[in-house]
Write a protein that holds these residues in place. Structure first.
Motif, PDB file in Angstrom:
ATOM      1  N   THR A   9      -7.166   0.251  -0.781  1.00  0.00           N
ATOM      2  CA  THR A   9      -6.996  -0.444   0.499  1.00  0.00           C
ATOM      3  C   THR A   9      -7.093  -1.951   0.263  1.00  0.00           C
ATOM      4  OG1 THR A   9      -9.346  -0.470   1.131  1.00  0.00           O
ATOM      5  CG2 THR A   9      -8.092   1.507   1.705  1.00  0.00           C
ATOM      6  N   ARG A  35      -2.509  -3.944   5.069  1.00  0.00           N
ATOM      7  CA  ARG A  35      -2.652  -4.074   6.530  1.00  0.00           C
ATOM      8  C   ARG A  35      -1.293  -4.361   7.165  1.00  0.00           C
ATOM      9  NH1 ARG A  35      -4.674  -8.461   9.919  1.00  0.00           N
ATOM     10  NH2 ARG A  35      -4.572  -9.833   8.109  1.00  0.00           N
ATOM     11  N   PHE A  37       2.694  -4.020   6.200  1.00  0.00           N
ATOM     12  CA  PHE A  37       3.573  -3.379   5.222  1.00  0.00           C
ATOM     13  C   PHE A  37       4.362  -4.402   4.401  1.00  0.00           C
ATOM     14  CE2 PHE A  37       7.667  -1.368   4.141  1.00  0.00           C
ATOM     15  CZ  PHE A  37       7.191  -0.341   3.345  1.00  0.00           C
ATOM     16  N   GLN A  54       1.985   1.569   1.309  1.00  0.00           N
ATOM     17  CA  GLN A  54       1.779   2.210   2.606  1.00  0.00           C
ATOM     18  C   GLN A  54       1.076   1.254   3.548  1.00  0.00           C
ATOM     19  OE1 GLN A  54       2.448   5.663   3.748  1.00  0.00           O
ATOM     20  NE2 GLN A  54       3.935   5.167   2.171  1.00  0.00           N
ATOM     21  N   GLN A  55       1.513   1.235   4.797  1.00  0.00           N
ATOM     22  CA  GLN A  55       0.805   0.405   5.778  1.00  0.00           C
ATOM     23  C   GLN A  55      -0.537   1.055   6.100  1.00  0.00           C
ATOM     24  OE1 GLN A  55       2.721  -1.467   9.053  1.00  0.00           O
ATOM     25  NE2 GLN A  55       1.176  -0.704  10.458  1.00  0.00           N
ATOM     26  N   LEU A  56      -1.610   0.304   5.863  1.00  0.00           N
ATOM     27  CA  LEU A  56      -2.942   0.866   6.126  1.00  0.00           C
ATOM     28  C   LEU A  56      -3.897  -0.210   6.617  1.00  0.00           C
ATOM     29  CD1 LEU A  56      -4.983   3.131   6.133  1.00  0.00           C
ATOM     30  CD2 LEU A  56      -5.157   2.988   3.654  1.00  0.00           C
ATOM     31  N   GLU A  57      -3.993  -0.279   7.947  1.00  0.00           N
ATOM     32  CA  GLU A  57      -5.027  -1.100   8.598  1.00  0.00           C
ATOM     33  C   GLU A  57      -6.227  -0.167   8.699  1.00  0.00           C
ATOM     34  OE1 GLU A  57      -7.624  -2.800  10.590  1.00  0.00           O
ATOM     35  OE2 GLU A  57      -5.880  -4.136  10.719  1.00  0.00           O
ATOM     36  N   ASN A  60      -7.556   1.421  11.854  1.00  0.00           N
ATOM     37  CA  ASN A  60      -6.582   2.124  12.699  1.00  0.00           C
ATOM     38  C   ASN A  60      -6.464   3.602  12.300  1.00  0.00           C
ATOM     39  OD1 ASN A  60      -4.148   3.212  13.714  1.00  0.00           O
ATOM     40  ND2 ASN A  60      -3.260   1.169  13.911  1.00  0.00           N
ATOM     41  N   ASP A  63      -3.002   4.905  11.353  1.00  0.00           N
ATOM     42  CA  ASP A  63      -2.560   4.529  10.000  1.00  0.00           C
ATOM     43  C   ASP A  63      -3.211   5.436   8.960  1.00  0.00           C
ATOM     44  OD1 ASP A  63      -1.032   2.448  10.924  1.00  0.00           O
ATOM     45  OD2 ASP A  63      -2.119   0.850   9.898  1.00  0.00           O
ATOM     46  N   GLN A  66      -1.619   8.812   9.038  1.00  0.00           N
ATOM     47  CA  GLN A  66      -0.237   8.728   8.561  1.00  0.00           C
ATOM     48  C   GLN A  66      -0.201   8.661   7.028  1.00  0.00           C
ATOM     49  OE1 GLN A  66       2.563   9.134  10.192  1.00  0.00           O
ATOM     50  NE2 GLN A  66       3.611   8.819   8.218  1.00  0.00           N
ATOM     51  N   VAL A  67      -1.097   7.844   6.462  1.00  0.00           N
ATOM     52  CA  VAL A  67      -1.133   7.709   4.984  1.00  0.00           C
ATOM     53  C   VAL A  67      -1.580   9.029   4.355  1.00  0.00           C
ATOM     54  CG1 VAL A  67      -2.239   6.519   3.047  1.00  0.00           C
ATOM     55  CG2 VAL A  67      -1.483   5.204   5.024  1.00  0.00           C
ATOM     56  N   THR A 116     -11.742   5.763   6.436  1.00  0.00           N
ATOM     57  CA  THR A 116     -10.703   6.021   5.427  1.00  0.00           C
ATOM     58  C   THR A 116     -11.173   7.117   4.471  1.00  0.00           C
ATOM     59  OG1 THR A 116     -10.025   3.700   5.585  1.00  0.00           O
ATOM     60  CG2 THR A 116      -9.167   4.935   3.727  1.00  0.00           C
TER      61      THR A 116
END
Ligand SMILES: NC(=O)c1ccc[n+]([C@@H]2O[C@H](COP(=O)([O-])OP(=O)(O)OC[C@H]3O[C@@H](n4cnc5c(N)ncnc54)[C@H](OP(=O)(O)O)[C@@H]3O)[C@@H](O)[C@H]2O)c1
Length: 230
Positions: A9, A35, A37, A54-57, A60, A63, A66-67, A116
């Motif tokens: 992350t 955070r 993409f 991968q977009q990962l805030e 969130n 996110d 989704q990941v 996470t």
């Protein structure tokens, strides 16, 4: 060498990006969490290496799920999660806190890593050697705080909490997944500043070691590849 599937992350700059670079060069499948993409894509392009972005805030929930879904579909499991994303916003001590800043700091540095970790747990359990590495700081060390330290109250508390989470997670997981927390030292990044005494490579070293060494500790605070009391 076993090729590992590794999610980092806050991988788009600083220590996180250097960890991604070293692990990718060592032949592992890096999933760079970013955070934003586009910033992750730009970072990978600047290195000229092949990594998944991968977009990962980390605050969130959507996110995170989704990941996790993406990793499940694409790789089937996850070997290592590195909770590296963090913020340090110019903060005062405990007597004059800005609670918006403190809350935000805890949300990213502590709850973000916790959420996470839980989101990735089912995938880590499918690995034969699952690991979680929490990027903490000597500023979260109770020993160091006892040395008359003040200032950065929210940041310090967020990292102490992350260390406690490390022990509790490792207790509950009973070795099925190894969970450690670490200090990278004082590193030249946007957060550490130009006056820091460590290079990016030095700052990333222990995380890369914890991700890849055959034998590592469990439930410990690690600095320079060694267990330290905190
Ligand atoms: N530098 C040091 O001396 C030092 C010392 C001890 C510990 N650490 C720890 O090491 C880690 C990395 O620090 P650094 O020096 O590399 O910091 P940095 O250069 O400021 O980079 C921080 C990274 O975290 C990401 N991030 C921040 N908030 C996020 C969120 N809500 N969701 C996802 N990503 C987020 C940032 O993404 P954006 O680019 O999108 O903002 C960036 O990729 C942190 O946990 C820090 O506390 C650093």
């Amino acid at each position: 060498m076993m090729k590992k599937i590794i999610l980092i992350t806050g991988g788009n700059r600083g220590i996180g990006l250097e960890i991604c670079r070293q692990l990718c060069l060592a032949g592992h499948q890096v999933i760079l969490g970013s955070r934003r993409f586009e910033n992750g894509k730009k970072a990978v392009k600047s290195l000229g290496l092949s990594m998944d972005v991968q977009q990962l805030e980390v605050t969130n929930k959507a996110d995170i799920s989704q990941v996790a879904k993406y990793i499940e579909t694409t790789y089937g499991h996850l070997d290592v999660l590195i909770n590296n994303a963090g913020i340090l916003v110019g903060e005062a001590g405990v007597l004059e806190p800005d609670f918006d800043v403190v809350t935000n700091t805890l949300n990213v540095n502590f709850y973000g890593a916790w959420k996470t970790s839980l989101g990735m747990l089912p995938l880590l359990k499918k690995s034969s050697d699952g690991r979680i590495i929490n990027m903490s700081s000597s500023m979260g060390s109770l020993n160091e705080m006892g040395n008359n330290k003040t200032g950065h109250a929210g940041y310090r508390i967020s990292k102490t909490a992350l260390n406690a989470l490390t022990i509790l997670l490792s207790n509950e997981l009973q070795g099925a997944i190894k969970v450690n927390t670490m200090s990278p030292g004082w590193v030249k990044t946007d957060m550490g500043g130009a006056g820091a005494d460590r290079s990016l490579a030095e700052g990333a070293d222990t995380a890369v070691w914890l991700a890849t060494a055959e034998v590592i500790p469990n439930g410990k605070f690690v600095k320079d590849r060694a267990i330290v009391e905190w």
